[in-house]
Structures are given as structure tokens and as C-alpha cells.
Design a protein around this motif. Structure first.
Motif, PDB file in Angstrom:
ATOM      1  N   GLU A   1       0.812  -1.215   0.000  1.00  0.00           N
ATOM      2  CA  GLU A   1       0.000   0.000   0.000  1.00  0.00           C
ATOM      3  C   GLU A   1       0.848   1.269   0.000  1.00  0.00           C
ATOM      4  OE1 GLU A   1       0.130  -1.512   4.332  1.00  0.00           O
ATOM      5  OE2 GLU A   1       0.020  -2.326   2.305  1.00  0.00           O
ATOM      6  N   ASP A   2       2.172   1.129   0.181  1.00  0.00           N
ATOM      7  CA  ASP A   2       3.057   2.302   0.198  1.00  0.00           C
ATOM      8  C   ASP A   2       3.667   2.605  -1.169  1.00  0.00           C
ATOM      9  OD1 ASP A   2       2.680   2.679   2.915  1.00  0.00           O
ATOM     10  OD2 ASP A   2       4.316   1.335   3.443  1.00  0.00           O
ATOM     11  N   ILE A   3       3.807   1.597  -2.015  1.00  0.00           N
ATOM     12  CA  ILE A   3       4.464   1.768  -3.309  1.00  0.00           C
ATOM     13  C   ILE A   3       3.462   1.418  -4.407  1.00  0.00           C
ATOM     14  CG2 ILE A   3       6.427   1.153  -4.749  1.00  0.00           C
ATOM     15  CD1 ILE A   3       7.222   2.460  -2.127  1.00  0.00           C
ATOM     16  N   LYS A   4       3.075   2.420  -5.181  1.00  0.00           N
ATOM     17  CA  LYS A   4       2.154   2.206  -6.287  1.00  0.00           C
ATOM     18  C   LYS A   4       2.942   1.713  -7.498  1.00  0.00           C
ATOM     19  CE  LYS A   4      -2.032   2.786  -8.123  1.00  0.00           C
ATOM     20  NZ  LYS A   4      -3.242   2.148  -7.577  1.00  0.00           N
ATOM     21  N   VAL A   5       2.582   0.533  -8.025  1.00  0.00           N
ATOM     22  CA  VAL A   5       3.249  -0.050  -9.186  1.00  0.00           C
ATOM     23  C   VAL A   5       2.260  -0.079 -10.344  1.00  0.00           C
ATOM     24  CG1 VAL A   5       4.403  -2.071 -10.131  1.00  0.00           C
ATOM     25  CG2 VAL A   5       4.747  -1.447  -7.729  1.00  0.00           C
ATOM     26  N   ILE A   6       2.671   0.467 -11.490  1.00  0.00           N
ATOM     27  CA  ILE A   6       1.808   0.543 -12.662  1.00  0.00           C
ATOM     28  C   ILE A   6       2.572  -0.021 -13.850  1.00  0.00           C
ATOM     29  CG2 ILE A   6       0.520   2.073 -14.195  1.00  0.00           C
ATOM     30  CD1 ILE A   6       0.326   4.025 -11.824  1.00  0.00           C
ATOM     31  N   LEU A   7       2.012  -1.038 -14.491  1.00  0.00           N
ATOM     32  CA  LEU A   7       2.633  -1.700 -15.633  1.00  0.00           C
ATOM     33  C   LEU A   7       1.786  -1.460 -16.871  1.00  0.00           C
ATOM     34  CD1 LEU A   7       4.741  -3.655 -16.872  1.00  0.00           C
ATOM     35  CD2 LEU A   7       3.227  -5.522 -16.189  1.00  0.00           C
ATOM     36  N   ASP A   8       2.341  -0.747 -17.854  1.00  0.00           N
ATOM     37  CA  ASP A   8       1.619  -0.426 -19.089  1.00  0.00           C
ATOM     38  C   ASP A   8       0.232   0.142 -18.788  1.00  0.00           C
ATOM     39  OD1 ASP A   8       3.688  -1.084 -20.760  1.00  0.00           O
ATOM     40  OD2 ASP A   8       2.903  -3.042 -21.319  1.00  0.00           O
ATOM     41  N   GLY A   9       0.165   1.018 -17.782  1.00  0.00           N
ATOM     42  CA  GLY A   9      -1.092   1.666 -17.438  1.00  0.00           C
ATOM     43  C   GLY A   9      -1.956   0.906 -16.466  1.00  0.00           C
ATOM     44  N   ALA A  10      -1.584  -0.328 -16.114  1.00  0.00           N
ATOM     45  CA  ALA A  10      -2.399  -1.141 -15.206  1.00  0.00           C
ATOM     46  C   ALA A  10      -1.789  -1.155 -13.818  1.00  0.00           C
ATOM     47  CB  ALA A  10      -2.520  -2.573 -15.729  1.00  0.00           C
ATOM     48  N   PRO A  11      -2.539  -0.783 -12.776  1.00  0.00           N
ATOM     49  CA  PRO A  11      -2.024  -0.878 -11.411  1.00  0.00           C
ATOM     50  C   PRO A  11      -1.864  -2.332 -10.999  1.00  0.00           C
ATOM     51  CG  PRO A  11      -4.337  -0.250 -11.386  1.00  0.00           C
ATOM     52  CD  PRO A  11      -3.911  -0.252 -12.822  1.00  0.00           C
ATOM     53  N   LYS A  12      -0.776  -2.624 -10.272  1.00  0.00           N
ATOM     54  CA  LYS A  12      -0.501  -3.984  -9.827  1.00  0.00           C
ATOM     55  C   LYS A  12      -0.647  -4.034  -8.312  1.00  0.00           C
ATOM     56  CE  LYS A  12       0.882  -6.595 -12.407  1.00  0.00           C
ATOM     57  NZ  LYS A  12       0.109  -7.501 -13.303  1.00  0.00           N
ATOM     58  N   GLY A  13      -1.751  -4.605  -7.860  1.00  0.00           N
ATOM     59  CA  GLY A  13      -1.994  -4.689  -6.429  1.00  0.00           C
ATOM     60  C   GLY A  13      -2.021  -6.136  -5.972  1.00  0.00           C
ATOM     61  N   PHE A  14      -1.129  -6.519  -5.081  1.00  0.00           N
ATOM     62  CA  PHE A  14      -1.167  -7.869  -4.500  1.00  0.00           C
ATOM     63  C   PHE A  14      -0.582  -7.788  -3.111  1.00  0.00           C
ATOM     64  CE2 PHE A  14       0.425 -12.100  -3.534  1.00  0.00           C
ATOM     65  CZ  PHE A  14      -0.642 -12.895  -3.916  1.00  0.00           C
ATOM     66  N   GLU A  15      -1.299  -8.334  -2.137  1.00  0.00           N
ATOM     67  CA  GLU A  15      -0.812  -8.294  -0.753  1.00  0.00           C
ATOM     68  C   GLU A  15      -1.140  -9.612  -0.070  1.00  0.00           C
ATOM     69  OE1 GLU A  15      -0.667  -5.255   3.029  1.00  0.00           O
ATOM     70  OE2 GLU A  15      -2.329  -5.122   1.620  1.00  0.00           O
ATOM     71  N   LYS A  16      -0.099 -10.265   0.416  1.00  0.00           N
ATOM     72  CA  LYS A  16      -0.234 -11.512   1.154  1.00  0.00           C
ATOM     73  C   LYS A  16       0.975 -11.618   2.067  1.00  0.00           C
ATOM     74  CE  LYS A  16      -0.904 -16.473   0.306  1.00  0.00           C
ATOM     75  NZ  LYS A  16      -0.845 -17.527  -0.740  1.00  0.00           N
ATOM     76  N   TYR A  17       0.833 -12.241   3.199  1.00  0.00           N
ATOM     77  CA  TYR A  17       1.862 -12.219   4.233  1.00  0.00           C
ATOM     78  C   TYR A  17       3.223 -12.638   3.684  1.00  0.00           C
ATOM     79  CZ  TYR A  17       4.398 -13.448   8.489  1.00  0.00           C
ATOM     80  OH  TYR A  17       5.346 -13.541   9.475  1.00  0.00           O
ATOM     81  N   ARG A  18       4.182 -11.694   3.736  1.00  0.00           N
ATOM     82  CA  ARG A  18       5.573 -11.918   3.363  1.00  0.00           C
ATOM     83  C   ARG A  18       5.721 -12.564   1.975  1.00  0.00           C
ATOM     84  NH1 ARG A  18       9.019 -11.052   7.511  1.00  0.00           N
ATOM     85  NH2 ARG A  18      10.656 -12.356   6.622  1.00  0.00           N
ATOM     86  N   GLN A  19       4.991 -11.975   1.011  1.00  0.00           N
ATOM     87  CA  GLN A  19       5.052 -12.494  -0.353  1.00  0.00           C
ATOM     88  C   GLN A  19       5.688 -11.523  -1.342  1.00  0.00           C
ATOM     89  OE1 GLN A  19       4.085 -15.685  -1.255  1.00  0.00           O
ATOM     90  NE2 GLN A  19       4.019 -15.801   0.964  1.00  0.00           N
ATOM     91  N   GLY A  20       5.768 -10.260  -1.010  1.00  0.00           N
ATOM     92  CA  GLY A  20       6.145  -9.292  -2.022  1.00  0.00           C
ATOM     93  C   GLY A  20       4.941  -8.924  -2.860  1.00  0.00           C
ATOM     94  N   SER A  21       5.109  -7.967  -3.768  1.00  0.00           N
ATOM     95  CA  SER A  21       3.964  -7.476  -4.541  1.00  0.00           C
ATOM     96  C   SER A  21       4.267  -7.327  -6.025  1.00  0.00           C
ATOM     97  CB  SER A  21       3.500  -6.122  -3.975  1.00  0.00           C
ATOM     98  OG  SER A  21       4.563  -5.184  -4.017  1.00  0.00           O
ATOM     99  N   VAL A  22       5.481  -7.639  -6.462  1.00  0.00           N
ATOM    100  CA  VAL A  22       5.871  -7.415  -7.857  1.00  0.00           C
ATOM    101  C   VAL A  22       6.265  -8.742  -8.482  1.00  0.00           C
ATOM    102  CG1 VAL A  22       7.401  -6.157  -9.405  1.00  0.00           C
ATOM    103  CG2 VAL A  22       6.694  -5.118  -7.256  1.00  0.00           C
ATOM    104  N   PHE A  23       5.600  -9.116  -9.558  1.00  0.00           N
ATOM    105  CA  PHE A  23       5.872 -10.381 -10.236  1.00  0.00           C
ATOM    106  C   PHE A  23       5.980 -10.096 -11.739  1.00  0.00           C
ATOM    107  CE2 PHE A  23       3.031 -10.863  -6.607  1.00  0.00           C
ATOM    108  CZ  PHE A  23       3.796 -11.653  -5.771  1.00  0.00           C
ATOM    109  N   ILE A  24       7.033  -9.401 -12.133  1.00  0.00           N
ATOM    110  CA  ILE A  24       7.196  -8.932 -13.508  1.00  0.00           C
ATOM    111  C   ILE A  24       8.510  -9.460 -14.059  1.00  0.00           C
ATOM    112  CG2 ILE A  24       7.409  -6.891 -14.984  1.00  0.00           C
ATOM    113  CD1 ILE A  24       5.770  -5.364 -12.861  1.00  0.00           C
ATOM    114  N   GLU A  25       8.468 -10.082 -15.220  1.00  0.00           N
ATOM    115  CA  GLU A  25       9.667 -10.605 -15.865  1.00  0.00           C
ATOM    116  C   GLU A  25      10.526  -9.432 -16.375  1.00  0.00           C
ATOM    117  OE1 GLU A  25      12.709 -12.023 -17.394  1.00  0.00           O
ATOM    118  OE2 GLU A  25      11.395 -13.505 -16.486  1.00  0.00           O
ATOM    119  N   PRO A  26      11.753  -9.257 -15.845  1.00  0.00           N
ATOM    120  CA  PRO A  26      12.579  -8.104 -16.231  1.00  0.00           C
ATOM    121  C   PRO A  26      12.997  -8.102 -17.698  1.00  0.00           C
ATOM    122  CG  PRO A  26      13.810  -9.609 -14.822  1.00  0.00           C
ATOM    123  CD  PRO A  26      12.383 -10.070 -14.788  1.00  0.00           C
TER     124      PRO A  26
END
Length: 292
Positions: free
Chosen positions: A16-41
Motif C-alpha cells: 500500500e506504500d508503493i504504487k506499481v503501474i505496468l503499461d497503465g495497469a495498477p498492480k496490487g497484491f498483498e499476502k503475508y511476506r510475499q512481495g507485490s511485484v511479479f514482472i519478468e525483467p
């Protein structure tokens, strides 16, 4: 671990502190100690970082900051004067013996009214090694991803962009992916279940999928600095399916969602905006108006 990527700005690293937007789409995911970014670099072209909640577009959506990610485009890969191209690439990471395979096909019409790209990448590696030589157990990386992207150009002022990206990974890992060392099974557990099964009783088999789709229209006449109009709609979803082996207990894992669980987040964003550029009192200005 593959499920434990996160971003931190100014000491703030929760979803909830870091807004991540990929190609215009917000990426929201929150689960205990999982991280929130799942993007192939491999698929990323550009990243913009805005520190703090100072953006008029996103505001408190990113109290620590906003990360805007843009994927690669056919025009980024085509050589000048060419209408078609392709490549294959192989990479290797020695630390975790990871192999990465990438390939792409891209092209445009002879008139230049349209272009398109298909980009596929796959990575597979073992456990990472720490500086002291010990293994970071169950950090093996097994990920497949694909990106399809295309543009239609109507004259010099109109552009329609379509983008679809999907990635997925599977494997054994601790429920809390963002943790370091794990307590090894006891000798009694090894004697009863065997070494592999004794370890798996402490883990979950995680099936993780991430999807991202967007459509964007842009109207930008070169002879009118007052008009740079864009309208877009983006949809994204991240989901996880966790399950434990049949030998795992049925009452010991209530704090980590039991022996089988599902978690999914879906985000949708519609946006229309216009940028006007003008000079006033000897200074150049930009005025952005819009609706989300």
C-alpha cells in the motif's frame, strides 16, 4: 525467492506504500511476506520512479512513491529501414546455475500503419548461493513469460496500442517467501517420511500466475500544442494457489491459510487525459487535465 519480490522507497516497502503501474495497469497484491511485484525483467523497456506522494495522478495511491513500468515495443527492436526482425538469446547465471532463454518476432507493414511483436522468455535455476558458500534453500527460480504488443497508426496523429502480458511460476517454497533460513526437519521426521517429504511438509507447492492487458488510444496533432489526448483501459490480475503434501498435518497450519489456499487480486483502471503546452510570461508550461 520467486514469490518474494518487493520495492522500497524512503524506508516504505509495503504494497500500500508503493504504487506499481505496468503499461497503465495498477498492480496490487498483498499476502503475508510475499512481495507485490511479479514482472519478468526481460520484457521491461523503461522504469520511472516518483518519490513520495507528490504525483497529482496517483497521490496517496503511493505514499512512498510511484513506480511506472513500460514494456518493450516493436519499434524498440526493429532496425532502421527494416520491416521484420527476430532474435534468440541465451543467458546463464553462475550463482544459481540459472538458464534464461528468450526469443522474439517483430515487424511492421510496408506502409508503416501497423506493427506487432511476440516476445517469449523462460528461466530455470537452482538455489542461490550466499557469500559464505551456504545455499539459500528453496530459492529455485522457474518462470515462463510472454508479451504480445501491437500498434495501429491512423495518419500522423492517431495511435492505438494493444498489450497483453502473462507470466507464471510453480515450485516448492515456504509459505512466507520473504524469509531467510529455515529450520531443517528433525531426524525423527526424516526417519518417518524420508528427507524430501520431511522438507515438503514444511513448504507449499505454489502455482502463481500474473496477467496484464491494456488498450490505449492517443491523439497528438503536431500542429496543435494544446492537444495531446490519451484514453486507456487496463486490467491486471495476480493469483496464487498453495497446497501442502497429503502427509502434512491438518490442524497445524491455520495461521498460514491451512493445507490449501487461493489468493487473487484484480485491478482495473480507466483513464482519459489531455496535456496542453503553452508559453506565458516568458515561461513554458504544461497543463494536464483528466479523469480516472
Amino acid at each position: 525467492r520467486p514469490g518474494g519480490q518487493s520495492l522500497n522507497i524512503w524506508g516504505m516497502g509495503d504494497m500500500e506504500d508503493i504504487k506499481v503501474i505496468l503499461d497503465g495497469a495498477p498492480k496490487g497484491f498483498e499476502k503475508y511476506r510475499q512481495g507485490s511485484v511479479f514482472i519478468e525483467p526481460e520484457l521491461i523497456k523503461r522504469i520511472d520512479v516518483d518519490k513520495g506522494a507528490h504525483s497529482s495522478l496517483y497521490g496517496n495511491g503511493g505514499f512512498g512513491g510511484t513506480i511506472r513500468i513500460e514494456t518493450k515495443d516493436p519499434a524498440d527492436l526493429l532496425k532502421p529501414g527494416r520491416d521484420f526482425g527476430a532474435f534468440v538469446k541465451y543467458s546463464h547465471h553462475s550463482n544459481d546455475d540459472q538458464n534464461i532463454y528468450s526469443g522474439a518476432l517483430y515487424g511492421r507493414t510496408g506502409t508503416g500503419n501497423a506493427d506487432a511483436m511476440l516476445y517469449i522468455t523462460s528461466r530455470s535455476g537452482g538455489n542461490a548461493t550466499r557469500p559464505d558458500g551456504s545455499k539459500f534453500v528453496f530459492s529455485a527460480n522457474d518462470l515462463d513469460a510472454a508479451l504480445i504488443k501491437g500498434n495501429l497508426y491512423f495518419g500522423q496523429a492517431h495511435t492505438l496500442t494493444l498489450s497483453a502480458m502473462k507470466s507464471g511460476s510453480k515450485g516448492w517454497e515456504p509459505f512466507a517467501a520473504k524469509r531467510d533460513d529455515m529450520a531443517a526437519p528433525t531426524q525423527a521426521e526424516i526417519d518417518r517420511y524420508g528427507l524430501d517429504e520431511a522438507w515438503r511438509r514444511k513448504l507449499v507447492y505454489r502455482d502463481q500466475d500474473d496477467e496484464n492487458y491494456s488498450i490505449k488510444y492517443k491523439y497528438a496533432p503536431q500542429d496543435n500544442p494544446w492537444v495531446e489526448l490519451s484514453a486507456s483501459f487496463a486490467w491486471s490480475r495476480t493469483k496464487q494457489h498453495d497446497r501442502r503434501p497429503e502427509s502434512a498435518g491438518t490442524s497445524s497450519y491455520l495461521g498460514s491459510l491451512g493445507n490449501e489456499s487461493w489468493a487473487g487480486y484484480t485491478d482495473q483502471l480507466a483513464d482519459i487525459s489531455n496535456v496542453s503546452r503553452f508559453t506565458l510570461l516568458g515561461a513554458r508550461h504544461e497543463l494536464t487535465t483528466g479523469l480516472q
